[in-house]
Write a protein that holds these residues in place. Structure first.
Motif, PDB file in Angstrom:
ATOM      1  N   VAL A 116      36.266  97.735  53.577  1.00 52.39           N
ATOM      2  CA  VAL A 116      37.715  97.724  53.783  1.00 52.39           C
ATOM      3  C   VAL A 116      38.029  98.638  54.958  1.00 52.39           C
ATOM      4  O   VAL A 116      37.518  99.762  55.035  1.00 52.39           O
ATOM      5  N   PHE A 117      38.846  98.149  55.879  1.00 51.49           N
ATOM      6  CA  PHE A 117      39.343  98.974  56.974  1.00 51.49           C
ATOM      7  C   PHE A 117      40.707  99.498  56.538  1.00 51.49           C
ATOM      8  O   PHE A 117      41.684  98.749  56.487  1.00 51.49           O
ATOM      9  N   HIS A 118      40.745 100.778  56.186  1.00 49.03           N
ATOM     10  CA  HIS A 118      41.969 101.410  55.688  1.00 49.03           C
ATOM     11  C   HIS A 118      42.722 102.008  56.861  1.00 49.03           C
ATOM     12  O   HIS A 118      42.203 102.866  57.589  1.00 49.03           O
ATOM     13  N   MET A 119      43.961 101.556  57.057  1.00 44.27           N
ATOM     14  CA  MET A 119      44.792 102.035  58.153  1.00 44.27           C
ATOM     15  C   MET A 119      45.636 103.218  57.716  1.00 44.27           C
ATOM     16  O   MET A 119      46.214 103.211  56.628  1.00 44.27           O
ATOM     17  N   MET A 120      45.708 104.228  58.576  1.00 50.43           N
ATOM     18  CA  MET A 120      46.529 105.395  58.277  1.00 50.43           C
ATOM     19  C   MET A 120      47.010 106.001  59.590  1.00 50.43           C
ATOM     20  O   MET A 120      46.805 105.441  60.656  1.00 50.43           O
ATOM     21  N   GLY A 121      47.694 107.143  59.486  1.00 48.56           N
ATOM     22  CA  GLY A 121      48.246 107.798  60.667  1.00 48.56           C
ATOM     23  C   GLY A 121      49.732 107.513  60.818  1.00 48.56           C
ATOM     24  O   GLY A 121      50.327 106.745  60.072  1.00 48.56           O
ATOM     25  N   GLU A 122      50.352 108.142  61.797  1.00 45.85           N
ATOM     26  CA  GLU A 122      51.744 107.849  62.110  1.00 45.85           C
ATOM     27  C   GLU A 122      51.858 106.421  62.647  1.00 45.85           C
ATOM     28  O   GLU A 122      50.910 105.912  63.258  1.00 45.85           O
ATOM     29  N   PRO A 123      52.987 105.757  62.426  1.00 46.06           N
ATOM     30  CA  PRO A 123      53.108 104.359  62.852  1.00 46.06           C
ATOM     31  C   PRO A 123      52.771 104.118  64.316  1.00 46.06           C
ATOM     32  O   PRO A 123      52.218 103.074  64.664  1.00 46.06           O
ATOM     33  N   GLU A 124      53.076 105.068  65.177  1.00 45.06           N
ATOM     34  CA  GLU A 124      52.802 104.905  66.601  1.00 45.06           C
ATOM     35  C   GLU A 124      51.516 105.601  67.032  1.00 45.06           C
ATOM     36  O   GLU A 124      51.226 105.710  68.231  1.00 45.06           O
ATOM     37  N   GLU A 125      50.737 106.067  66.061  1.00 49.22           N
ATOM     38  CA  GLU A 125      49.484 106.776  66.373  1.00 49.22           C
ATOM     39  C   GLU A 125      48.491 106.497  65.250  1.00 49.22           C
ATOM     40  O   GLU A 125      48.009 107.397  64.556  1.00 49.22           O
ATOM     41  N   THR A 126      48.176 105.223  65.028  1.00 45.33           N
ATOM     42  CA  THR A 126      47.372 104.845  63.866  1.00 45.33           C
ATOM     43  C   THR A 126      45.892 105.176  64.042  1.00 45.33           C
ATOM     44  O   THR A 126      45.368 105.242  65.160  1.00 45.33           O
ATOM     45  N   ARG A 127      45.242 105.377  62.906  1.00 44.12           N
ATOM     46  CA  ARG A 127      43.802 105.611  62.815  1.00 44.12           C
ATOM     47  C   ARG A 127      43.274 104.729  61.690  1.00 44.12           C
ATOM     48  O   ARG A 127      44.041 104.080  60.984  1.00 44.12           O
ATOM     49  N   HIS A 128      41.955 104.747  61.488  1.00 43.67           N
ATOM     50  CA  HIS A 128      41.411 103.964  60.380  1.00 43.67           C
ATOM     51  C   HIS A 128      40.182 104.641  59.786  1.00 43.67           C
ATOM     52  O   HIS A 128      39.528 105.466  60.431  1.00 43.67           O
ATOM     53  N   LEU A 129      39.899 104.284  58.543  1.00 50.82           N
ATOM     54  CA  LEU A 129      38.678 104.683  57.846  1.00 50.82           C
ATOM     55  C   LEU A 129      37.975 103.405  57.402  1.00 50.82           C
ATOM     56  O   LEU A 129      38.624 102.472  56.928  1.00 50.82           O
ATOM     57  N   VAL A 130      36.659 103.364  57.538  1.00 46.49           N
ATOM     58  CA  VAL A 130      35.878 102.240  57.034  1.00 46.49           C
ATOM     59  C   VAL A 130      35.325 102.652  55.670  1.00 46.49           C
ATOM     60  O   VAL A 130      34.590 103.632  55.557  1.00 46.49           O
ATOM     61  N   LEU A 131      35.700 101.891  54.627  1.00 48.77           N
ATOM     62  CA  LEU A 131      35.394 102.276  53.257  1.00 48.77           C
ATOM     63  C   LEU A 131      34.559 101.208  52.567  1.00 48.77           C
ATOM     64  O   LEU A 131      34.759 100.018  52.770  1.00 48.77           O
ATOM     65  N   LYS A 132      33.647 101.667  51.705  1.00 49.39           N
ATOM     66  CA  LYS A 132      32.862 100.744  50.894  1.00 49.39           C
ATOM     67  C   LYS A 132      33.350 100.800  49.449  1.00 49.39           C
ATOM     68  O   LYS A 132      34.337 101.487  49.137  1.00 49.39           O
ATOM     69  N   ASN A 133      32.670 100.071  48.578  1.00 51.79           N
ATOM     70  CA  ASN A 133      33.081  99.981  47.176  1.00 51.79           C
ATOM     71  C   ASN A 133      33.176 101.360  46.532  1.00 51.79           C
ATOM     72  O   ASN A 133      32.335 102.238  46.767  1.00 51.79           O
ATOM     73  N   GLU A 134      34.216 101.557  45.724  1.00 51.86           N
ATOM     74  CA  GLU A 134      34.472 102.790  44.985  1.00 51.86           C
ATOM     75  C   GLU A 134      34.694 103.987  45.905  1.00 51.86           C
ATOM     76  O   GLU A 134      34.338 105.113  45.590  1.00 51.86           O
ATOM     77  N   GLU A 135      35.277 103.712  47.068  1.00 53.80           N
ATOM     78  CA  GLU A 135      35.714 104.775  47.968  1.00 53.80           C
ATOM     79  C   GLU A 135      37.211 104.620  48.203  1.00 53.80           C
ATOM     80  O   GLU A 135      37.800 103.579  47.924  1.00 53.80           O
ATOM     81  N   GLY A 136      37.815 105.683  48.718  1.00 54.65           N
ATOM     82  CA  GLY A 136      39.256 105.634  48.911  1.00 54.65           C
ATOM     83  C   GLY A 136      39.731 106.554  50.007  1.00 54.65           C
ATOM     84  O   GLY A 136      38.949 107.047  50.827  1.00 54.65           O
ATOM     85  N   ALA A 137      41.047 106.783  50.022  1.00 56.28           N
ATOM     86  CA  ALA A 137      41.675 107.577  51.064  1.00 56.28           C
ATOM     87  C   ALA A 137      42.798 108.413  50.481  1.00 56.28           C
ATOM     88  O   ALA A 137      43.507 107.983  49.570  1.00 56.28           O
ATOM     89  N   ILE A 138      42.944 109.607  51.012  1.00 56.21           N
ATOM     90  CA  ILE A 138      44.084 110.479  50.722  1.00 56.21           C
ATOM     91  C   ILE A 138      45.095 110.259  51.837  1.00 56.21           C
ATOM     92  O   ILE A 138      44.776 110.445  53.019  1.00 56.21           O
ATOM     93  N   SER A 139      46.301 109.864  51.474  1.00 57.61           N
ATOM     94  CA  SER A 139      47.310 109.524  52.473  1.00 57.61           C
ATOM     95  C   SER A 139      48.431 110.555  52.467  1.00 57.61           C
ATOM     96  O   SER A 139      49.175 110.664  51.490  1.00 57.61           O
TER      97      SER A 139
END
Length: 273
Positions: free
Chosen positions: A211-234
């Motif tokens: 999963v490509f998880h999108m995060m960051g400010e709307p005009e300054e986005t970043r991403h994390l590449v995640l596998k099964n049973e992983e997540g993100a702190i937003s």
């Protein structure tokens, strides 16, 4: 065995300078489901705790967690357990048998928690101001909303478990989103909610998919590449959205100033960069 990691809050200006390693160090959630262990991440975003417990035939007890500053974790907190594995048991005064997809809410003052059986337990906790009754919630007891469309690759059903329409909580709002076959996007168009942080956990994802998880400010986005049973702190200032290379389910959890699910600021597609 109990392991606790502390994550400090990061402001958006600082995050703009992060490379991939720094992004993962501060926002990636991984390695929390290890057999015979309880692994927690204590965040400084609304003091949310995220973690995992995998008894693997043992009995694991969660009680004193030093960063909480109390004798027992639930002395001044509420907690939600989600079983993402086989059948398991959570005991907190009462014994709760949990199938995959069940969510258990434990109110402030529930005492120590014991995990047993074959479950893989996802743990979420936030400070509480009063005690609400503990409750085991099945998926057919959750409120549900269908959103998106096949044409936009985001057809999905949102199940609201710990939510004002289902039960009372102090500040935790927790649910699960299942994507329809052929849909890959969740929470798109994106939004932010400055009054609440959010945590994601992706599961039921094949080992060779991501999963490509999108995060960051709307005009300054970043991403994390995640596998099964992983997540993100937003953080509250960040968008939170994802697209998978294969089918998946994810758990979302919020804590902050209110429990109003619709209290969001939508982000137009034209704004995203």
């Amino acid at each position: 065995m109990l392991n606790v990691e502390i994550r400090h809050a990061i402001d958006p200006k600082t995050a703009k300078a992060f490379d991939t390693k720094a992004m993962r160090e501060h926002f990636h959630v991984g390695g929390i489901f290890r057999e015979g262990e309880i692994n927690l991440i204590y965040t400084h975003y609304d003091r949310m705790i995220v973690g995992g417990a995998v008894p693997a035939g043992k009995r694991l007890e969660l009680d004193h967690v030093k960063p909480c500053g109390t004798a027992s974790i639930l002395d001044r907190r509420e907690l939600v357990v989600v079983n993402i594995g086989a059948e398991g048991i959570v005991t907190a005064g009462t014994e709760y048998k949990m199938a995959k997809g069940d969510m258990l809410y434990l109110g402030m003052g529930s005492g120590s928690i014991e995990f047993s059986g074959d479950g893989r337990f996802y743990i979420l906790s936030a400070p509480a101001h009063q005690t609400y009754p503990s409750r085991l919630i099945k998926i057919d007891e959750a409120a549900s909303i269908s959103l998106g469309a096949q044409e936009t690759s985001n057809e999905r059903t949102i199940y609201q478990f710990v939510h004002p329409e289902v039960m009372k909580s102090c500040q935790l709002v927790v649910g699960m989103t299942k994507l329809k076959n052929g849909s890959v996007w969740n929470t798109m168009p994106a939004h932010v909610h400055d009054r609440r942080m959010e945590a994601y956990l992706y599961f039921d994802l094949a080992d060779n998919q991501r999963v490509f998880h999108m995060m960051g400010e709307p005009e300054e986005t970043r991403h994390l590449v995640l596998k099964n049973e992983e997540g993100a702190i937003s953080p509250p200032w960040s968008i939170h959205s994802g697209a998978g290379t294969g089918s998946y389910t994810f758990i979302w959890a919020m804590a902050g100033d209110n429990v109003d699910y619709k209290d969001v600021e939508m982000v137009s597609m034209e704004t995203l960069k």
